[in-house]
Write a protein that holds these residues in place. Sequence first.
Motif, mmCIF file in Angstrom:
data_model
loop_
_atom_site.group_PDB
_atom_site.id
_atom_site.type_symbol
_atom_site.label_atom_id
_atom_site.label_comp_id
_atom_site.label_asym_id
_atom_site.label_seq_id
_atom_site.Cartn_x
_atom_site.Cartn_y
_atom_site.Cartn_z
ATOM 1 N N MET A 4 0.834 -1.214 0.000
ATOM 2 C CA MET A 4 0.000 0.000 0.000
ATOM 3 C C MET A 4 0.863 1.256 0.000
ATOM 4 O O MET A 4 0.594 2.214 -0.729
ATOM 5 N N VAL A 5 1.908 1.253 0.828
ATOM 6 C CA VAL A 5 2.810 2.417 0.899
ATOM 7 C C VAL A 5 3.480 2.637 -0.460
ATOM 8 O O VAL A 5 3.589 3.785 -0.932
ATOM 9 N N ALA A 6 3.924 1.548 -1.099
ATOM 10 C CA ALA A 6 4.566 1.668 -2.408
ATOM 11 C C ALA A 6 3.593 2.222 -3.449
ATOM 12 O O ALA A 6 3.964 3.075 -4.265
ATOM 13 N N THR A 7 2.351 1.771 -3.416
ATOM 14 C CA THR A 7 1.342 2.262 -4.354
ATOM 15 C C THR A 7 1.119 3.760 -4.186
ATOM 16 O O THR A 7 1.121 4.531 -5.153
ATOM 17 N N ILE A 8 0.948 4.201 -2.933
ATOM 18 C CA ILE A 8 0.716 5.625 -2.655
ATOM 19 C C ILE A 8 1.930 6.457 -3.061
ATOM 20 O O ILE A 8 1.796 7.497 -3.712
ATOM 21 N N ALA A 9 3.130 5.999 -2.694
ATOM 22 C CA ALA A 9 4.351 6.771 -2.969
ATOM 23 C C ALA A 9 4.602 6.896 -4.470
ATOM 24 O O ALA A 9 4.863 7.992 -4.977
ATOM 25 N N ILE A 10 4.523 5.787 -5.197
ATOM 26 C CA ILE A 10 4.829 5.809 -6.631
ATOM 27 C C ILE A 10 3.813 6.664 -7.387
ATOM 28 O O ILE A 10 4.182 7.492 -8.230
ATOM 29 N N LEU A 11 2.532 6.486 -7.083
ATOM 30 C CA LEU A 11 1.513 7.254 -7.804
ATOM 31 C C LEU A 11 1.569 8.740 -7.447
ATOM 32 O O LEU A 11 1.367 9.603 -8.313
ATOM 33 N N TYR A 12 1.861 9.044 -6.184
ATOM 34 C CA TYR A 12 1.921 10.456 -5.787
ATOM 35 C C TYR A 12 3.115 11.160 -6.440
ATOM 36 O O TYR A 12 3.000 12.281 -6.948
ATOM 37 N N VAL A 13 4.269 10.493 -6.427
ATOM 38 C CA VAL A 13 5.451 11.062 -7.069
ATOM 39 C C VAL A 13 5.217 11.203 -8.574
ATOM 40 O O VAL A 13 5.592 12.208 -9.197
ATOM 41 N N SER A 14 4.581 10.201 -9.167
ATOM 42 C CA SER A 14 4.262 10.269 -10.590
ATOM 43 C C SER A 14 3.314 11.422 -10.891
ATOM 44 O O SER A 14 3.447 12.102 -11.912
ATOM 45 N N LYS A 15 2.394 11.699 -9.978
ATOM 46 C CA LYS A 15 1.476 12.834 -10.144
ATOM 47 C C LYS A 15 2.231 14.159 -10.059
ATOM 48 O O LYS A 15 2.017 15.072 -10.876
ATOM 49 N N LEU A 16 3.129 14.282 -9.071
ATOM 50 C CA LEU A 16 3.908 15.517 -8.938
ATOM 51 C C LEU A 16 4.775 15.781 -10.158
ATOM 52 O O LEU A 16 5.015 16.941 -10.526
ATOM 53 N N CYS A 17 5.233 14.715 -10.783
ATOM 54 C CA CYS A 17 6.091 14.863 -11.960
ATOM 55 C C CYS A 17 5.291 14.965 -13.257
ATOM 56 O O CYS A 17 5.869 15.019 -14.338
ATOM 57 N N GLY A 18 3.970 14.961 -13.145
ATOM 58 C CA GLY A 18 3.125 15.148 -14.314
ATOM 59 C C GLY A 18 2.867 13.911 -15.135
ATOM 60 O O GLY A 18 2.326 14.008 -16.242
ATOM 61 N N GLU A 41 -14.757 11.953 -10.755
ATOM 62 C CA GLU A 41 -14.204 12.515 -9.519
ATOM 63 C C GLU A 41 -12.906 11.819 -9.100
ATOM 64 O O GLU A 41 -12.110 12.387 -8.360
ATOM 65 N N LEU A 42 -12.690 10.570 -9.572
ATOM 66 C CA LEU A 42 -11.494 9.814 -9.180
ATOM 67 C C LEU A 42 -10.366 9.949 -10.200
ATOM 68 O O LEU A 42 -9.232 9.582 -9.911
ATOM 69 N N GLY A 43 -10.664 10.451 -11.372
ATOM 70 C CA GLY A 43 -9.612 10.676 -12.362
ATOM 71 C C GLY A 43 -9.059 9.424 -12.995
ATOM 72 O O GLY A 43 -7.883 9.377 -13.381
ATOM 73 N N GLY A 44 -9.864 8.377 -13.096
ATOM 74 C CA GLY A 44 -9.408 7.170 -13.787
ATOM 75 C C GLY A 44 -8.807 6.125 -12.859
ATOM 76 O O GLY A 44 -8.931 6.193 -11.633
ATOM 77 N N ASP A 45 -8.124 5.144 -13.465
ATOM 78 C CA ASP A 45 -7.603 3.996 -12.716
ATOM 79 C C ASP A 45 -6.550 4.401 -11.689
ATOM 80 O O ASP A 45 -6.497 3.841 -10.585
ATOM 81 N N GLU A 46 -5.674 5.372 -12.035
ATOM 82 C CA GLU A 46 -4.634 5.789 -11.092
ATOM 83 C C GLU A 46 -5.247 6.388 -9.825
ATOM 84 O O GLU A 46 -4.803 6.097 -8.713
ATOM 85 N N GLY A 47 -6.272 7.229 -9.991
ATOM 86 C CA GLY A 47 -6.936 7.816 -8.832
ATOM 87 C C GLY A 47 -7.629 6.780 -7.982
ATOM 88 O O GLY A 47 -7.601 6.834 -6.751
ATOM 89 N N LEU A 48 -8.248 5.791 -8.649
ATOM 90 C CA LEU A 48 -8.918 4.719 -7.918
ATOM 91 C C LEU A 48 -7.918 3.919 -7.096
ATOM 92 O O LEU A 48 -8.169 3.602 -5.920
ATOM 93 N N LEU A 49 -6.765 3.598 -7.696
ATOM 94 C CA LEU A 49 -5.720 2.870 -6.970
ATOM 95 C C LEU A 49 -5.181 3.678 -5.806
ATOM 96 O O LEU A 49 -5.008 3.164 -4.693
ATOM 97 N N PHE A 50 -4.900 4.961 -6.062
ATOM 98 C CA PHE A 50 -4.293 5.816 -5.051
ATOM 99 C C PHE A 50 -5.202 5.973 -3.836
ATOM 100 O O PHE A 50 -4.783 5.752 -2.695
ATOM 101 N N TYR A 51 -6.440 6.341 -4.065
ATOM 102 C CA TYR A 51 -7.330 6.640 -2.942
ATOM 103 C C TYR A 51 -7.844 5.383 -2.243
ATOM 104 O O TYR A 51 -8.133 5.413 -1.044
#
Length: 351
Positions: free
Chosen positions: A79-93, A212-222
């Motif tokens: 779970m931590v890896a999923t949140i970290a990777i997707l969040y960093v990927s979001k910050l980097c666009g 509201e979730l922004g697709g599969d990445e948002g669903l995974l992240f939240y």
Amino acid sequence: MVLKRRCYSLFNRFKPICSLLNTLHELLHTMDPLQAPLWKRILAAVFYGVASIFIISVNKIILTNYRFPSYQFLGLGQMVATIAILYVSKLCGHSKFPDFSWATIRQVMPLPLIYMGNLLSGLGGTKNLSLPMFTVLRRFSIFFTMVGEYVILEKRPSSLVQVSVYVMLMGAVVAASDDLGFDFTGYALVLANDLFTAANGVVTKQKQNAKELGGDEGLLFYNSLCMIGPTTILCLVYGEFTRAFEYEGWTDTFFLVQFSLGCIMGLVLNYATLICTRLNSPLTTTVIGCLKNLIVTYIGMIFIGGDYIFSAVNFIGLNISVLGSILYSIVTFRRPSSVDPPAAGKKVNGV
């Protein structure tokens, strides 16, 4: 700016994983799953099956070969890896999903609650049943998923799909009728696990198109974000942190590589599940998962723990269930020239 530079540095470490996910996303994703070509549907199913088998192998190495004492801590790491990777990927666009808000959390519900029920009932079932019988009873999740698609998603399966599912169920009933290691609690937990699995697949399909979730990445992240709190509490209550931190293998480089790979593969598997569900259906994803477990079933008969009590009736039931799985695969991955007419107000499932 400092945070963003650090995120870019962290992103570079995970760049191969992010690049793989982006490539697969571009290759497999379609705004209209009903128009997805057959090769994409098959590729999505193969991707899910391979990812599932791979994470089982990695988890086996971590928990069995290296004797890591806490599968809950490993799940928390995923779970931590999923949140970290997707969040960093979001910050980097590289990923796009909405910022945190309570409206977004409400939108992802009840998936985290279903996931928790799925996790707890699944762990309880494996402890009370032999591995082969656990795998057989898990086939009832296919029937529950088919019913869930009809009731919630308003999709009626074709006659051939229904026949293949009933053959799988018949095999499971035959096998269970002569289970010499019958355990009522184990059976109840696995059937509850089947219900949660079906609910997870159907509700996920329902949530995938939520803007509201922004697709599969948002669903995974939240979903992971909502689950990390309850999972941490469970680890604290049951002393999983103590067992994990007292483990002596943290200085072993090869173990660290395997543990990191296991955490990252949690994200890959969940992403593969979403892609397979989007391009095919929750029912197909569930069946692919059971097909993957066939290997585990036969291996469990011979090698794992010797806990399989052989009987002719039980073995025949297992193989009937296998035949039903093969029939479903043949029916699903071909384009029928016609389908049964839908019931009033219902849409026909595309598989």
